[in-house]
Design a protein around this motif. Structure first.
Motif, short mmCIF file in Angstrom:
data_model
loop_
_atom_site.label_atom_id
_atom_site.label_comp_id
_atom_site.label_asym_id
_atom_site.label_seq_id
_atom_site.Cartn_x
_atom_site.Cartn_y
_atom_site.Cartn_z
N LEU A 186 0.56 -12.60 -0.21
CA LEU A 186 -0.53 -11.69 0.14
C LEU A 186 -0.01 -10.34 0.61
O LEU A 186 -0.73 -9.34 0.55
N PHE A 187 1.24 -10.31 1.08
CA PHE A 187 1.80 -9.08 1.64
C PHE A 187 3.00 -8.59 0.83
O PHE A 187 3.83 -7.85 1.33
N SER A 188 3.09 -9.02 -0.42
CA SER A 188 4.14 -8.51 -1.30
C SER A 188 3.63 -7.26 -1.99
O SER A 188 2.43 -7.05 -2.15
N THR A 189 4.55 -6.42 -2.41
CA THR A 189 4.20 -5.15 -3.05
C THR A 189 3.60 -5.39 -4.43
O THR A 189 4.16 -6.13 -5.24
N ARG A 190 2.48 -4.78 -4.70
CA ARG A 190 1.77 -4.90 -5.97
C ARG A 190 1.15 -3.54 -6.32
O ARG A 190 0.89 -2.72 -5.42
N PRO A 191 0.87 -3.30 -7.59
CA PRO A 191 0.15 -2.07 -7.95
C PRO A 191 -1.21 -2.04 -7.27
O PRO A 191 -1.90 -3.07 -7.17
N ARG A 192 -1.58 -0.88 -6.79
CA ARG A 192 -2.88 -0.64 -6.15
C ARG A 192 -3.07 -1.48 -4.87
O ARG A 192 -4.18 -1.74 -4.46
N VAL A 240 -4.13 3.81 13.16
CA VAL A 240 -3.89 3.05 11.93
C VAL A 240 -2.91 3.80 11.05
O VAL A 240 -3.05 5.01 10.82
N VAL A 241 -1.92 3.09 10.54
CA VAL A 241 -0.95 3.65 9.59
C VAL A 241 -1.07 2.91 8.27
O VAL A 241 -0.98 1.68 8.23
N ILE A 242 -1.31 3.65 7.19
CA ILE A 242 -1.44 3.04 5.86
C ILE A 242 -0.26 3.50 5.00
O ILE A 242 0.06 4.69 4.93
N SER A 243 0.40 2.53 4.38
CA SER A 243 1.56 2.83 3.53
C SER A 243 1.61 1.87 2.35
O SER A 243 0.86 0.89 2.30
N LYS A 244 2.52 2.18 1.41
CA LYS A 244 2.71 1.29 0.26
C LYS A 244 3.72 0.19 0.54
O LYS A 244 3.86 -0.74 -0.25
N ASP A 245 4.40 0.27 1.68
CA ASP A 245 5.44 -0.70 2.01
C ASP A 245 4.91 -1.73 3.00
O ASP A 245 4.43 -1.39 4.08
N GLY A 246 4.98 -2.98 2.60
CA GLY A 246 4.53 -4.06 3.47
C GLY A 246 5.65 -4.56 4.37
O GLY A 246 6.80 -4.15 4.24
N PRO A 247 5.34 -5.46 5.27
CA PRO A 247 6.36 -6.02 6.16
C PRO A 247 7.32 -6.91 5.39
O PRO A 247 6.95 -7.54 4.39
#
Length: 638
Positions: A302-308, A284-291
């Motif tokens: 649902l997959f846009s960048t948001r705080p937290r 599993v890779v967790i990051s702040k950047d979505g597809p």
């Protein structure tokens, strides 16, 4: 029992056997199928695997005998295994040693254990290598033509074989990684594209919403969807429906090897300093950047960048994309559990919808959470009466406060299990609910206590649930029964009245004639009517169901112990949950009914004893075989 009302055999040009196969698959994976028509947990492959596991502690010889008896029943006269006997050299010896151990009064499985294990390994390997492909080969031959002059007895026998093989195909496929949702959608492969499948499975949003998929960045939208010329807009010439081609396509999907699936989940509720949660955690890779997703995609927000908000991606090897998502969700959940503890972030969680990379596009899918069971009946006033009864009971006798609390806890655990996202959590909550209800009976063996408490209630529910299922199916077909010269809709009968109709030879023959256009309904109704021919045969129906119920409760208890004590992943957890949810719901409904009818009832222990007594009396009356011997049974049908 479900009827796909859009399935028109005449329009498709298919024969009765092919129609039966389609209806069988439809019922096996439908989200509201009755347990008797739903796909089974055990099949020739995994029953031998389960028996092999029973050789390890803490299982006893009695535990092994229970699983062995079921194995003998599953493997007995299997048409596919018989037709391919040369491929299964070790199976006859394995079956012979299993039978010998079951029938032995002493020694049991200790005798010839080395030979038994040896032949079982050989049989398992052969079944793993050949069984599914052989099932399809048998099906292709069997469904091709209907012989002229086929009698009703021959038809019923071949339908039983088709259903058995179809059930094993679906069961093995589910065991090997296909979710129930995906197995339902594979049903669509067997039908024309414009065929509207009835049922509550829904893979896509309504037409007015944006599509739940998107072409990946860098792929030309025009290439993915070329402009349509006037010639292209003209209605295409539809090729004739070809059942053999559809079955071949289904086979290729089922037999395809497992492959890697890339899935992405959105994580919400991360700490403000979310960098501490990012990184690689095994697969599993967790990051702040979505597809990167294009605007037209449904669910893009649902997959846009948001705080937290974080994004977890994983590559999972699986036969099915939905099952890959569920597996990744479990792995991500373990990581989030650590984060909740380490960073004091109780609200961090993964969404239950995920992106599945499918070639050059992403698809937005929900987690597979289907627990197939019939729709709940319309609410009645018995719930209100039941709550009042418990309140009065605790007021009248303070010692019964614990009884009241246990009953309410069972309802609470039913709710918690329903709201859980993982099948393991559903199973533990629902089992604990049943354990709470039956714990007043005492006993040190929890599994045995629950089994002995539940089985009579579930056995008593066998005939009513089937009578209701047949009434609903015949109502869909708009079937009437001639009573006193007037036609009466089947749906208008009570269970007891419909039972009397089925017991009448003239009425039952007319009903079977009326449903001949639906081979699946005809096969099951004719078998049910045959089971009601005499009191003794009716008793045999109920006792056979009681035996299967006890097998399944023991299996669910073993699964619960695997989760709680060993942390093992449970195989076929969705189907075990379906059975368990039905058992808990049936028990609670029966309790509501009995408590509302018997004002002096003091608690679940007394309820379970009454149910055991009622079943014993009904079976004893049926087995007398003299005069009207089903009066007690009839009284329990409504």
């Amino acid at each position: 029992m479900r009827i796909d009302q859009q399935l028109n055999a005449a329009n498709l040009g298919i024969n009765a056997r092919q129609q039966f196969f389609l209806s069988a698959w439809f019922n096996l994976v439908h989200d509201h199928s009755l347990d008797s028509y739903r796909v089974r947990v055990m099949n020739p492959l995994n029953i031998l695997r389960e028996l092999r596991r029973m050789f390890d502690p803490p299982a006893s010889d009695e535990d092994r005998k229970v699983v062995a008896q079921e194995a003998l029943e599953i493997l007995h006269n299997h048409p596919v295994i018989i037709a391919n006997a040369p491929k299964h050299q070790g199976l006859p010896d394995a079956v012979a040693f299993i039978k010998e151990a079951v029938e032995a009064k002493e020694a049991g499985f200790k005798k010839n254990i080395l030979l038994l294990r040896s032949f079982m390994r050989e049989a398992e390997t052969a079944l793993h290598d050949h069984f599914l492909a052989d099932c399809f080969a048998w099906m292709e031959t069997t469904l091709q033509d209907v012989p002229a002059g086929e009698t009703q007895e021959q038809r019923a026998a071949i339908y039983a074989g088709i259903e058995r093989v179809c059930r094993d195909i679906v069961s093995v496929a589910h065991d090997q990684g296909f979710s129930l949702e995906s197995l339902f959608h594979l049903y669509r492969l067997l039908l024309p594209r414009d065929h509207a499948v009835t049922g509550a499975h829904r893979a896509h949003p309504p037409a007015h919403r944006r599509p739940p998929f998107a072409v990946l960045p860098g792929v030309s939208q025009l290439t993915a969807a070329p402009a349509r010329t006037p010639a292209a807009i003209a209605a295409p010439v539809r090729a004739p429906y070809n059942f053999a081609e559809r079955l071949e396509r289904l086979k290729s999907e089922i037999l395809a090897p497992a492959r890697e699936h890339t899935v992405v989940f959105a994580i919400t509720g991360a700490p403000r300093a979310s960098d501490v949660c990012c990184g690689s955690f095994g697969s599993v890779v967790i990051s702040k950047d979505g597809p990167e997703l294009p605007d037209p995609m449904f669910g893009r927000e649902l997959f846009s960048t948001r705080p937290r908000r974080l994004f977890a991606s994983a590559v999972v090897k699986s036969r099915d994309g939905r099952s890959a998502g569920l597996q990744a969700y479990g792995e991500i959940g373990q990581i989030l559990d650590l984060m909740r503890f380490e960073y004091d972030t109780p609200e961090i969680k993964a969404d239950t919808r995920f992106l599945l990379r499918d070639g050059d596009m992403y698809r937005l899918l929900p987690l597979p959470q289907l627990v197939p069971n019939p729709e709940a009946e319309l609410p009645t006033r018995t719930l209100e009466e039941f709550v009042k009864h418990l309140a009065v009971l605790a007021t009248r006798d303070p010692s019964q406060t614990e009884t009241r609390d246990r009953i309410f806890s069972a309802f609470r655990l039913y709710r918690l299990g329903t709201g859980a996202n993982m099948f393991d959590n559903k199973l533990v909550n629902w089992w604990t609910g049943l354990e709470y209800l039956s714990s007043g009976k005492g006993g040190r063996d929890i599994g045995e206590t629950v089994k002995s408490a539940l089985a009579p209630t579930l056995a008593l529910a066998y005939l009513p649930k089937h009578l209701l299922a047949f009434r609903n199916a015949l109502a869909v077909l708009n079937v009437e029964v001639q009573v006193g010269g007037a036609g009466v809709k089947v749906k208008q009968f009570s269970n007891a009245e419909f039972y009397a109709v089925l017991k009448d030879p003239a009425h039952s023959a007319a009903l079977l004639t009326a449903c001949e256009s639906q081979p699946y309904v005809w096969k099951h109704l004719s078998a049910f009517v045959e089971g009601l021919r005499s009191p003794a045969s009716t008793a045999d129906l109920i006792k056979a169901h009681d035996r299967r119920i006890r097998w399944q409760i023991e299996r669910i208890y073993r699964a619960r112990c695997d989760i709680v004590h060993a942390g093992r992943q449970v195989v076929m957890a969705s189907l075990l949950c379906a059975n368990l949810e039905f058992y808990l719901r049936t028990t609670l409904k029966s309790m509501l009914k009995v408590f509302s009818n018997v004002a002096t009832l003091t608690g679940p222990t007394e309820f379970f004893e009454r149910q055991r007594h009622q079943l014993g009396q009904a079976l004893q009356e049926l087995e007398k075989r003299v005069g009207p011997s089903d009066a007690l049974l009839i009284a329990s049908l409504d």
